[in-house]
Design an enzyme around this catalytic site. Structure first.
Site, mmCIF file in Angstrom:
data_model
loop_
_atom_site.group_PDB
_atom_site.id
_atom_site.type_symbol
_atom_site.label_atom_id
_atom_site.label_comp_id
_atom_site.label_asym_id
_atom_site.label_seq_id
_atom_site.Cartn_x
_atom_site.Cartn_y
_atom_site.Cartn_z
ATOM 1 C CE1 TYR A 229 -14.627 15.591 -12.463
ATOM 2 C CE2 TYR A 229 -13.427 15.288 -10.405
ATOM 3 C CZ TYR A 229 -14.102 14.761 -11.482
ATOM 4 O OH TYR A 229 -14.245 13.398 -11.586
ATOM 5 C CG ASP B 36 -8.108 19.473 -11.438
ATOM 6 O OD1 ASP B 36 -7.381 19.042 -12.359
ATOM 7 O OD2 ASP B 36 -9.143 18.891 -11.070
ATOM 8 C CE LYS C 283 -11.185 13.565 -16.660
ATOM 9 N NZ LYS C 283 -11.236 12.842 -15.373
ATOM 10 N NE ARG D 66 -2.329 1.295 3.656
ATOM 11 C CZ ARG D 66 -2.219 0.408 4.633
ATOM 12 N NH1 ARG D 66 -2.668 -0.835 4.472
ATOM 13 N NH2 ARG D 66 -1.665 0.739 5.774
#
Length: 395
Positions: free
Chosen positions: A113, A185, A210, A60
């Site tokens: 967003y 962002d 993206k 992790r």
């Protein structure tokens, strides 16, 4: 392998984070599937728990696959550190959590967003952090909205759906004068076309889902920062148990290698479509920052190196059956959330319900377009046939 920091970013995209001779000469870092990381001796195990240990402890917390991607991102952004998490929204959540505490206040651009708004209005609010949404074009006027308890200003330039360009340097100057951190962002531009850290921003988030991915088949977010607040980013991601899987990280790193050539094509196709759409009688407005008539064009031209393939158009008012006729028959434009892949997309949206500090009053529907990597003439022909259907349905 690592390119010198004086090399162009296109070169760094090809080389950052790779060490072929550490992996038997393999060009790409291998995929490590691991939860348990074993240590040969008690001394090794104890050393792994001490500050400054740079090996691997548990899956992790990262594997060589993770580190290869994070190292590449840190190098590309010139960041002190970069952390890979499970999605773009996870990156937003980690960055905002790292820089807020109960009783704090954050300023968030009204064009953010939408899931970022939901995180603020539901999670941060629950834990005693207040949010004020502001006009994305406020620039240096943000100073008037900063309170004594303000800890973070969230920017996104251009804004989701409506593509307002923010004056990031002016916002940073006002924020830092009051001891407030700034987050951006940067998913639309990526580090290739805009580096917020070079403009004074403290923390950058990006949905590698993206453009870095480029193939619409992974979920990865990244958080990168400079300065004293940067260690809190990795610490927060670990405390939240937020990490990305090795297969997605491998594909994200592979996507980095072709980002420059893909994004150039996205940009060219996007501008070709935007200019063609400007001339269509059905289109009231094209929202693309690289077009000279865009309200934020001067700031975009000052701060950005290029544009991606994402922009919006506003149609003149049209009845829903006619809009459906236009959209339903498209062959090359899919309807779906996300963007940044090789395929072109179109998505109807209504920004009115997503605003609180500003008013969206365009009378016609908004369509967000992602220009993929197809031939632009074919994309134009597909849209042209759609407008013909729209006209027939409207008569």
């Amino acid at each position: 392998m690592s390119a010198d920091k004086t090399t162009k970013i296109e070169t760094r995209l090809a080389h950052a984070g790779r060490a072929p001779h550490a992996h038997h000469g393999a060009v790409n870092p291998p995929v490590y599937h691991a939860s348990t990381i074993m240590h040969p001796t008690l001394a090794d195990w104890e050393a792994a728990g001490k500050p400054g240990y740079d090996g691997y402890v548990y899956g992790r917390f990262g594997t060589p696959t993770t580190r290869a991607f994070e190292t590449a991102i840190a190098e590309i952004y010139g960041a002190d550190d970069a952390v890979a998490v499970s999605s773009g929204l996870a990156a937003i959540a980690v960055a905002m959590t790292a820089h807020t505490k109960a009783g704090d206040h954050v300023l968030v651009t009204d064009s953010a967003y939408f899931p970022c708004r939901k995180f603020c209005d539901n999670v941060l609010k629950k834990y005693g952090v207040a949010t004020t949404y502001y006009d994305p074009t406020v620039g240096a006027g943000i100073s008037n909205l900063i309170r004594p308890e303000t800890s973070l200003i969230v920017t996104e330039s251009p804004g989701s759906l409506t593509f307002e360009i923010q004056d990031i340097p002016a916002i940073v100057a006002a924020a830092h004068a009051r001891g407030v951190k700034v987050m951006t962002d940067n998913t639309w531009a990526t580090a290739l076309y805009f580096n917020p850290l070079d403009h004074g921003v403290d923390v950058v988030v990006e949905a590698a889902t993206k453009y870095i991915s480029g193939h619409s088949d992974i979920m990865v977010g990244l958080v990168a920062g400079r300065g004293a607040g940067t260690p809190a980013l990795r610490a927060t991601a670990r405390l939240l148990g937020n990490c990305s899987g090795p297969d997605d990280l491998y594909l994200a790193q592979r996507g980095l290698r072709t980002l420059a050539v893909r994004l150039a094509r996205n940009q060219a196709n996007g501008l070709t479509l935007a200019r063609w759409l400007q001339a269509r009688p059905e289109v009231a407005k094209v929202l693309h920052p690289a077009l000279p008539d865009h309200p934020g064009h001067a700031i975009w031209q000052r701060d950005f190196r290029g544009a991606s393939g994402l922009f919006s158009i506003v149609l003149h008012p049209v009845e829903k059956p006619a809009l459906a006729a236009f959209l339903d028959g498209l062959k090359l434009f899919g309807m779906g959330a996300s963007w940044g892949g090789y395929e072109s997309l179109i998505l109807p949206s209504d920004p009115r319900a997503l605003r609180s500090a500003t008013v969206w009053d365009a009378p016609g529907p908004l369509l967000r377009i992602h220009a993929g990597l197809e031939d632009p003439g074919d994309l134009i022909a597909d849209l042209e046939a759609g407008f013909e259907r729209l006209a027939r349905a409207g008569t």
